[in-house]
Scaffold this active site. Sequence first.
Site, PDB file in Angstrom:
ATOM      1  N   CYS A 217       0.833  -1.209   0.000  1.00 52.19           N
ATOM      2  CA  CYS A 217       0.000   0.000   0.000  1.00 52.19           C
ATOM      3  C   CYS A 217       0.873   1.265   0.000  1.00 52.19           C
ATOM      4  O   CYS A 217       1.734   1.432   0.865  1.00 52.19           O
ATOM      5  CB  CYS A 217      -0.913  -0.029   1.227  1.00 52.19           C
ATOM      6  SG  CYS A 217      -1.761   1.522   1.521  1.00 52.19           S
TER       7      CYS A 217
ATOM      8  N   ASP B 153      -1.293  16.644  -1.233  1.00 56.09           N
ATOM      9  CA  ASP B 153      -1.562  15.807  -2.399  1.00 56.09           C
ATOM     10  C   ASP B 153      -0.538  16.135  -3.490  1.00 56.09           C
ATOM     11  O   ASP B 153      -0.260  17.294  -3.771  1.00 56.09           O
ATOM     12  CB  ASP B 153      -2.994  16.053  -2.905  1.00 56.09           C
ATOM     13  CG  ASP B 153      -3.452  14.950  -3.842  1.00 56.09           C
ATOM     14  OD1 ASP B 153      -4.385  14.212  -3.475  1.00 56.09           O
ATOM     15  OD2 ASP B 153      -2.887  14.827  -4.953  1.00 56.09           O
TER      16      ASP B 153
ATOM     17  N   HIS C 203      -4.260   0.657   8.553  1.00 55.19           N
ATOM     18  CA  HIS C 203      -4.697   0.384   7.173  1.00 55.19           C
ATOM     19  C   HIS C 203      -6.150  -0.072   7.147  1.00 55.19           C
ATOM     20  O   HIS C 203      -6.467  -1.220   7.433  1.00 55.19           O
ATOM     21  CB  HIS C 203      -3.807  -0.677   6.509  1.00 55.19           C
ATOM     22  CG  HIS C 203      -4.206  -0.947   5.085  1.00 55.19           C
ATOM     23  ND1 HIS C 203      -3.720  -0.225   4.018  1.00 55.19           N
ATOM     24  CD2 HIS C 203      -5.079  -1.837   4.558  1.00 55.19           C
ATOM     25  CE1 HIS C 203      -4.278  -0.664   2.906  1.00 55.19           C
ATOM     26  NE2 HIS C 203      -5.103  -1.644   3.197  1.00 55.19           N
TER      27      HIS C 203
ATOM     28  N   ASN D  40     -13.403   9.663  -1.353  1.00 56.74           N
ATOM     29  CA  ASN D  40     -13.759   8.907  -2.543  1.00 56.74           C
ATOM     30  C   ASN D  40     -13.874   7.446  -2.115  1.00 56.74           C
ATOM     31  O   ASN D  40     -13.042   6.956  -1.344  1.00 56.74           O
ATOM     32  CB  ASN D  40     -12.685   9.057  -3.622  1.00 56.74           C
ATOM     33  CG  ASN D  40     -12.648  10.468  -4.188  1.00 56.74           C
ATOM     34  OD1 ASN D  40     -13.678  11.125  -4.275  1.00 56.74           O
ATOM     35  ND2 ASN D  40     -11.468  10.931  -4.554  1.00 56.74           N
TER      36      ASN D  40
ATOM     37  N   GLY E  41     -14.238   7.041  -7.582  1.00 60.25           N
ATOM     38  CA  GLY E  41     -12.943   7.579  -8.001  1.00 60.25           C
ATOM     39  C   GLY E  41     -11.821   7.338  -7.011  1.00 60.25           C
ATOM     40  O   GLY E  41     -10.821   8.059  -7.004  1.00 60.25           O
TER      41      GLY E  41
ATOM     42  N   HIS F  26      -6.447   2.964   0.722  1.00 58.86           N
ATOM     43  CA  HIS F  26      -6.141   3.204   2.145  1.00 58.86           C
ATOM     44  C   HIS F  26      -6.934   4.459   2.484  1.00 58.86           C
ATOM     45  O   HIS F  26      -6.670   5.523   1.917  1.00 58.86           O
ATOM     46  CB  HIS F  26      -4.633   3.397   2.331  1.00 58.86           C
ATOM     47  CG  HIS F  26      -4.205   3.648   3.752  1.00 58.86           C
ATOM     48  ND1 HIS F  26      -3.189   2.917   4.369  1.00 58.86           N
ATOM     49  CD2 HIS F  26      -4.636   4.548   4.675  1.00 58.86           C
ATOM     50  CE1 HIS F  26      -3.028   3.357   5.609  1.00 58.86           C
ATOM     51  NE2 HIS F  26      -3.893   4.363   5.818  1.00 58.86           N
TER      52      HIS F  26
ATOM     53  N   HIS G  44      -8.645   7.761   3.228  1.00 61.86           N
ATOM     54  CA  HIS G  44      -8.086   9.106   3.381  1.00 61.86           C
ATOM     55  C   HIS G  44      -9.167  10.141   3.117  1.00 61.86           C
ATOM     56  O   HIS G  44     -10.053   9.931   2.299  1.00 61.86           O
ATOM     57  CB  HIS G  44      -6.891   9.318   2.447  1.00 61.86           C
ATOM     58  CG  HIS G  44      -7.172   8.997   1.013  1.00 61.86           C
ATOM     59  ND1 HIS G  44      -7.188   7.694   0.539  1.00 61.86           N
ATOM     60  CD2 HIS G  44      -7.472   9.792  -0.038  1.00 61.86           C
ATOM     61  CE1 HIS G  44      -7.486   7.714  -0.753  1.00 61.86           C
ATOM     62  NE2 HIS G  44      -7.666   8.961  -1.130  1.00 61.86           N
TER      63      HIS G  44
ATOM     64  N   HIS H  45      -9.822  13.923   1.820  1.00 61.38           N
ATOM     65  CA  HIS H  45      -9.269  15.072   1.094  1.00 61.38           C
ATOM     66  C   HIS H  45      -9.763  16.347   1.767  1.00 61.38           C
ATOM     67  O   HIS H  45     -10.971  16.480   2.026  1.00 61.38           O
ATOM     68  CB  HIS H  45      -9.765  15.097  -0.354  1.00 61.38           C
ATOM     69  CG  HIS H  45      -9.286  13.964  -1.214  1.00 61.38           C
ATOM     70  ND1 HIS H  45      -8.279  14.104  -2.146  1.00 61.38           N
ATOM     71  CD2 HIS H  45      -9.680  12.661  -1.294  1.00 61.38           C
ATOM     72  CE1 HIS H  45      -8.093  12.946  -2.777  1.00 61.38           C
ATOM     73  NE2 HIS H  45      -8.931  12.051  -2.278  1.00 61.38           N
TER      74      HIS H  45
HETATM   75  P1  AMP Z   1      -8.260   8.973  -4.220  1.00 64.08           P
HETATM   76  O1  AMP Z   1      -8.527   9.088  -5.674  1.00 64.08           O
HETATM   77  O2  AMP Z   1      -9.353   9.491  -3.336  1.00 64.08           O
HETATM   78  O3  AMP Z   1      -7.794   7.573  -3.847  1.00 64.08           O
HETATM   79  O4  AMP Z   1      -7.067   9.964  -3.927  1.00 64.08           O
HETATM   80  C1  AMP Z   1      -5.728   9.601  -3.992  1.00 64.08           C
HETATM   81  C2  AMP Z   1      -4.948  10.878  -4.009  1.00 64.08           C
HETATM   82  O5  AMP Z   1      -3.599  10.571  -3.684  1.00 64.08           O
HETATM   83  C3  AMP Z   1      -4.927  11.565  -5.379  1.00 64.08           C
HETATM   84  O6  AMP Z   1      -5.463  12.884  -5.237  1.00 64.08           O
HETATM   85  C4  AMP Z   1      -3.448  11.596  -5.740  1.00 64.08           C
HETATM   86  O7  AMP Z   1      -3.063  12.787  -6.390  1.00 64.08           O
HETATM   87  C5  AMP Z   1      -2.776  11.423  -4.393  1.00 64.08           C
HETATM   88  N1  AMP Z   1      -1.454  10.802  -4.420  1.00 64.08           N
HETATM   89  C6  AMP Z   1      -1.063   9.707  -5.111  1.00 64.08           C
HETATM   90  N2  AMP Z   1       0.214   9.408  -4.840  1.00 64.08           N
HETATM   91  C7  AMP Z   1       0.644  10.329  -3.943  1.00 64.08           C
HETATM   92  C8  AMP Z   1       1.892  10.579  -3.289  1.00 64.08           C
HETATM   93  N3  AMP Z   1       2.947   9.786  -3.480  1.00 64.08           N
HETATM   94  N4  AMP Z   1       1.977  11.628  -2.439  1.00 64.08           N
HETATM   95  C9  AMP Z   1       0.905  12.432  -2.252  1.00 64.08           C
HETATM   96  N5  AMP Z   1      -0.285  12.263  -2.826  1.00 64.08           N
HETATM   97  C10 AMP Z   1      -0.422  11.226  -3.672  1.00 64.08           C
HETATM   98 ZN    ZN Z   2      -2.298   1.204   3.712  1.00 59.97          ZN
END
Ligand code: AMP
Ligand code: ZN
Length: 114
Positions: free
Chosen positions: A4, A30, A46, A87, A93, A98, A100, A102
């Site tokens: 992950c 992000d 997780h 999301n 989307g 994991h 999170h 936004h």
């Molecule tokens: P989601 O689509 O809700 O799963 O959001 C995942 C978010 O993680 C997206 O907005 C990506 O731009 C962001 N993301 C992916 N990889 C990284 C990273 N290495 N560091 C920071 N943000 C990331």
């Molecule tokens: Zn995780």
Amino acid sequence: MKKCLFCQIIAKKIPANIFYEDEKFIVFYDINPIAPLHLLLVPKVHIPSINDLKAKDKELIGELFLLASKIAKKQGIKSKGYRLIFNVGKEGGQAIKHLHLHLLGGKTLPWSKY
Ligand code: AMP
Ligand code: ZN
């Protein structure tokens, strides 16, 4: 979870631009922001998505929202407004499996009918 991405960020195996961290949460910028302020608030445990929440996670999720509101206050956007988004799954989307939250702010955010 070894594979992950967010667990690897939590374990400091992959770098991230960390905004805040405590024993339960990590908050980082992000990598592909869609607003002037775009933070990801991530519980360290997780949990794949909102769909996987159990009754025992109630307190953690409550704390996650409190953290979001504290960050908004500190960033000076409490009264201006901001957006919190989970999301969930494919149609929601969700790219990273994991859980999170936004936090988006810093401008008037568009809202569409999709
Ligand atoms: P989601 O689509 O809700 O799963 O959001 C995942 C978010 O993680 C997206 O907005 C990506 O731009 C962001 N993301 C992916 N990889 C990284 C990273 N290495 N560091 C920071 N943000 C990331
Ligand atoms: Zn995780």
